[in-house]
Design an enzyme around this catalytic site. Structure first.
Site, short mmCIF file in Angstrom:
data_model
loop_
_atom_site.label_atom_id
_atom_site.label_comp_id
_atom_site.label_asym_id
_atom_site.label_seq_id
_atom_site.Cartn_x
_atom_site.Cartn_y
_atom_site.Cartn_z
N CYS A 2 -3.95 -0.25 16.98
CA CYS A 2 -5.15 0.51 17.27
C CYS A 2 -4.72 1.90 17.75
O CYS A 2 -3.72 2.04 18.45
CB CYS A 2 -6.06 -0.08 18.34
SG CYS A 2 -6.63 -1.73 17.95
N ARG A 27 -1.63 3.13 12.90
CA ARG A 27 -1.64 2.12 13.94
C ARG A 27 -2.67 1.02 13.69
O ARG A 27 -2.74 0.03 14.41
CB ARG A 27 -1.94 2.76 15.30
CG ARG A 27 -0.95 3.81 15.71
CD ARG A 27 -1.33 4.42 17.03
NE ARG A 27 -1.31 3.44 18.08
CZ ARG A 27 -0.26 3.13 18.81
NH1 ARG A 27 0.88 3.74 18.60
NH2 ARG A 27 -0.32 2.21 19.74
N TRP A 73 -7.04 -2.19 14.61
CA TRP A 73 -6.30 -3.27 13.95
C TRP A 73 -6.76 -4.53 14.66
O TRP A 73 -6.48 -4.74 15.85
CB TRP A 73 -4.80 -3.07 14.14
CG TRP A 73 -3.96 -4.06 13.37
CD1 TRP A 73 -3.54 -3.95 12.08
CD2 TRP A 73 -3.44 -5.30 13.86
NE1 TRP A 73 -2.79 -5.06 11.73
CE2 TRP A 73 -2.71 -5.90 12.80
CE3 TRP A 73 -3.51 -5.98 15.07
CZ2 TRP A 73 -2.08 -7.13 12.92
CZ3 TRP A 73 -2.87 -7.21 15.20
CH2 TRP A 73 -2.16 -7.77 14.12
N ASN A 99 -7.07 -0.10 23.31
CA ASN A 99 -5.94 -0.54 22.49
C ASN A 99 -5.18 -1.56 23.33
O ASN A 99 -4.78 -1.26 24.45
CB ASN A 99 -5.05 0.67 22.16
CG ASN A 99 -3.69 0.28 21.61
OD1 ASN A 99 -3.55 -0.78 21.02
ND2 ASN A 99 -2.71 1.12 21.82
N GLY A 100 -5.02 -2.78 22.82
CA GLY A 100 -4.30 -3.81 23.57
C GLY A 100 -5.04 -5.13 23.50
O GLY A 100 -5.95 -5.30 22.67
N GLU A 484 16.33 -6.35 3.99
CA GLU A 484 15.49 -5.17 4.15
C GLU A 484 14.77 -4.83 2.83
O GLU A 484 13.58 -4.50 2.83
CB GLU A 484 16.35 -3.99 4.64
CG GLU A 484 15.66 -2.65 4.78
CD GLU A 484 14.47 -2.64 5.73
OE1 GLU A 484 14.22 -3.63 6.42
OE2 GLU A 484 13.75 -1.63 5.73
N LYS A 488 10.72 -4.73 2.39
CA LYS A 488 10.01 -3.52 1.89
C LYS A 488 9.07 -3.90 0.76
O LYS A 488 7.93 -3.47 0.71
CB LYS A 488 10.98 -2.45 1.37
CG LYS A 488 11.76 -1.61 2.34
CD LYS A 488 10.97 -0.72 3.22
CE LYS A 488 10.44 -1.43 4.42
NZ LYS A 488 11.20 -1.45 5.61
N GLU A 491 5.98 -6.07 1.98
CA GLU A 491 4.93 -5.47 2.81
C GLU A 491 4.10 -4.43 2.09
O GLU A 491 2.93 -4.27 2.41
CB GLU A 491 5.49 -4.94 4.14
CG GLU A 491 6.42 -3.78 4.06
CD GLU A 491 6.92 -3.33 5.43
OE1 GLU A 491 6.22 -3.51 6.43
OE2 GLU A 491 8.03 -2.78 5.49
N HIS A 507 22.75 -22.96 -2.30
CA HIS A 507 22.34 -24.04 -1.40
C HIS A 507 20.83 -24.24 -1.41
O HIS A 507 20.28 -24.83 -0.49
CB HIS A 507 22.84 -23.75 0.03
CG HIS A 507 24.33 -23.68 0.11
ND1 HIS A 507 25.13 -24.80 0.03
CD2 HIS A 507 25.17 -22.62 0.20
CE1 HIS A 507 26.40 -24.43 0.11
NE2 HIS A 507 26.45 -23.11 0.20
N LYS A 606 1.61 0.04 12.15
CA LYS A 606 2.94 0.62 12.36
C LYS A 606 3.62 0.07 13.61
O LYS A 606 4.76 -0.34 13.58
CB LYS A 606 2.81 2.14 12.44
CG LYS A 606 4.14 2.87 12.57
CD LYS A 606 4.92 2.82 11.30
CE LYS A 606 6.26 3.51 11.40
NZ LYS A 606 7.16 3.06 10.32
O1 M6R Z 1 8.75 -0.03 15.94
P1 M6R Z 1 9.70 -1.17 15.72
O2 M6R Z 1 10.96 -0.74 15.09
O3 M6R Z 1 9.93 -1.97 16.97
O4 M6R Z 1 8.94 -2.10 14.70
C1 M6R Z 1 9.48 -3.33 14.32
C2 M6R Z 1 8.75 -3.88 13.12
O5 M6R Z 1 7.41 -4.09 13.41
C3 M6R Z 1 8.86 -2.95 11.92
O6 M6R Z 1 10.19 -2.68 11.59
C4 M6R Z 1 8.17 -3.56 10.69
O7 M6R Z 1 8.85 -4.71 10.28
C5 M6R Z 1 8.06 -2.52 9.58
N1 M6R Z 1 6.74 -2.53 9.04
C6 M6R Z 1 9.03 -2.75 8.48
O8 M6R Z 1 8.91 -1.83 7.46
#
Ligand code: M6R
Length: 611
Positions: A2, A27, A73, A99-100, A484, A488, A491, A507, A606
């Protein structure tokens, strides 16, 4: 999660708030709303993006010099107009943006209902504003006093701003566990979840601390603790360029951020390493040098992409410094009674510096007496402020929800740390150290070359845009890169993808491979090259489609692959900084070709500020 923005001053509040909400949309973006004081206290809100709220406001009277807005969010209650913020109290005299998460909202709600308060939404935030109203009515006190007293009743995390019909020139704000930045202009004030909505107007900011309450009334700012003790604000001057938070001609922030990596990697080494003079230094480490050098164990806590950077660090630190390293998902660490000793160093990695799970893991490690070292990108973030020492990654604002340049900046900083500790402990030979430093200095130029593969990768993306599954394989330093790459793709394109250490495939996951399965293999020239050649053969024998990331000039693997992406040669220790680039581009192009919202993928935000 948020985003919140508020303004009071001499300008029109609405355009400032809408623009600010757009900057904070990373956010959360399932609904948005705004409250303005225009003769009365008006609230407008809409399900969907901020642009939908903006369109909805077209025919409304939005003239006001004070207001607040929110982009959501969802946590409590589905995304719809009713659950969108701001929320009125029962009397509609006061409104809140929040926010929270308020953890004890259910008990408070039952109590407030018994006292006659009514609720329209399913949110915990509406409970918060009714609690404030209840306290104000029962104590016949000011709004600021009611907010302060309410902070003693709520359990959980919050950054809030409250507006009252009866005090049309006043904003009351408070925070605990969720970020809130206060911008101080000439006769005007701004509040926001981060500095991006503010820096266009002023560089002078105050990061509110937990349990602080800010009251802005008739042009005066008063900050107090929850115990009502007056605080002297620490005004910081932010050096953030406006261009760094704009798209700069790119179609998406993610693409811009991928292409920024030659510069962001350089920035993360700047002042810390000059190979020509064998200069290697990091002020955060210097402060705790003895602890690092004598550490018996290093624990790394992080989430998502930052956790992948942590895995690369495990390999680097164990190799260079010969200190055992354990990499933990911050979300699991806290709930499994881990062994944490006073002699342990805990490295917390976080782009945003606001991830709730990572913050909670830090608190636990702190309570056991461990030394906490933070690696954050966002300056002044909660993690940066709660750790004993740390290093900023200096990647610049990362707006795309999918993390790209933050990953390479984290890996760069962690590489420097591993080199520093290794050299201080005498476990990394000087000649090897100097070779690594020289090669690290070459990395930005090599990333630049890897980015030239963009067109070729776009063509590969075209072939696989309709795939339903992907497998990513890598070994050694490229194993975290496989994870990674898979993250990517998942998501931003919503294609199911799994990352595996290549040898682990036999395995279990090998059962998934058939002629429909694209298998991305990161197979650069390193110590496990021969082994990964065998793994590729195993995929081919099952008719999987091999997309190989290889070192320039390799002829063996291209001969057995369906598609080949050649990246510049480098040391295997630094390979992740290069091999991740084509994977970022591949997921980006596939997502664009599938018509996905790359910068704001569904269900994500984010910074994940809820556990
Ligand atoms: O801000 P942070 O690095 O702590 O965030 C961690 C994860 O939420 C963040 O890396 C998330 O997995 C990303 N969307 C990946 O692209």
């Amino acid at each position: 999660m948020c985003g919140i923005v508020a303004y009071v001053g001499h300008r029109e509040a609405c355009p400032i708030i809408i623009k600010g909400l757009k900057r904070l949309e990373y956010r959360g973006y399932d609904s948005a709303g705004i409250a303005l004081m225009n003769g009365t206290l008006s609230v407008y809100k809409k399900k969907g993006k901020v642009s939908e709220l903006e369109a909805f406001l077209q025919d409304k009277d939005v003239h006001s010099n004070i207001g607040m807005g929110h982009t959501r969010w969802a946590t409590h209650g589905e995304p719809n107009d009713v659950n969108a913020h701001p929320h009125f109290s029962t009397s509609k005299k006061i409104a809140i943006i929040h926010n929270g998460i308020i953890e004890n909202y259910a008990a408070l709600k039952t109590l407030l209902i018994s006292k006659g308060h009514t609720f329209k939404s399913e949110t915990d935030s509406e409970v918060f504003i009714n609690l404030i109203e209840d306290i104000r009515e029962n104590n016949h006190c000011t709004l600021a006093e009611a907010v302060r007293l309410a902070l003693h009743e709520v359990v959980g995390a919050y950054a809030i701003v409250v507006l009252s019909k009866d005090d049309p020139h006043q904003l009351v704000a408070a925070r605990k566990g969720s970020p809130l930045v206060l911008g101080i202009g000439k006769g005007e004030y701004f509040l926001a979840s981060d500095a991006t909505p503010i820096i266009e107007y002023t560089n002078d900011v105050v990061y509110l601390k937990d349990y602080e309450l800010a009251v802005i009334k008739n042009g005066e700012l008063d900050i107090r603790s929850r115990e009502d003790v007056k605080q002297t604000p620490y005004v910081q001057r932010l050096e953030m360029a406006l261009e760094s938070i704009e798209k700069g001609g790119y179609e998406h922030f993610m693409l811009k951020e991928i292409f920024e990596q030659p510069r962001s990697i350089l920035d993360s080494m700047r002042g810390r390493m000059i190979s020509a003079s064998n200069h290697l230094m990091m002020s955060g480490i210097r402060e705790f040098e003895n602890k690092f050098v004598n550490a018996e164990r290093i624990l790394i806590v992080a989430c998502g992409t930052s956790w992948h950077a942590g895995l690369v660090a495990e390999y680097l630190i164990e190799d260079f410094a010969r200190i055992p390293v354990e990499v933990e998902y911050a979300s699991e660490f806290r709930y499994r009674n881990p062994i944490i000793r006073e002699t342990d160093i805990v490295i917390a990695i976080s782009q945003s510096g606001e991830t709730a799970d990572t913050l909670a893991a830090i608190e636990l490690a702190k309570s056991k007496g461990a030394t906490i070292f933070g690696i954050c990108n966002v300056v002044g973030s909660s993690i940066a402020r709660t750790t004993d020492a740390g290093a900023y990654t200096h990647a610049g604002p990362e707006i795309g929800v999918a993390s790209t340049k933050a990953f390479t900046a984290q890996v760069t900083v962690l590489t420097l740390i591993a080199m520093i500790i290794g050299s201080k402990r005498g476990t990394l030979e000087t000649s090897k150290l100097h070779g690594l430093m020289a090669e690290l200095e070459n990395i930005p130029a090599k990333v630049e070359r890897a980015l030239k593969l963009d067109q070729q990768i776009q063509e590969i993306a075209e072939k696989f845009k309709n795939a339903t599954n992907f497998i990513y394989l890598g070994r050694g330093y490229n194993y975290p890169v496989a994870l990674e790459g898979a993250l990517k793709l998942k998501e931003i394109s919503y294609i199911h993808a799994e990352g595996y250490p290549a040898a682990e495939m036999k395995h279990g996951p090998i059962a998934l491979i058939d002629e429909q399965m694209p298998v991305v293999v990161i197979a650069t020239k390193d110590g496990s090259y021969e082994k990964i050649v065998s793994n590729i053969q195993e995929v081919r024998a099952r008719k999987g489609k091999v997309i190989a990331i290889v070192t320039e000039g390799d002829t063996t693997i291209p001969a057995m692959s369906d598609f080949v992406i050649e990246i510049p040669e480098t040391s295997e220790h630094l390979a992740p900084l290069l091999s991740v680039i084509p994977l970022q581009l591949l997921s980006y192009h596939i997502a664009v070709l599938r018509g996905c919202n790359v910068d704001q993928p569904r269900n994500l935000a984010k910074s994940v500020t809820v556990e």
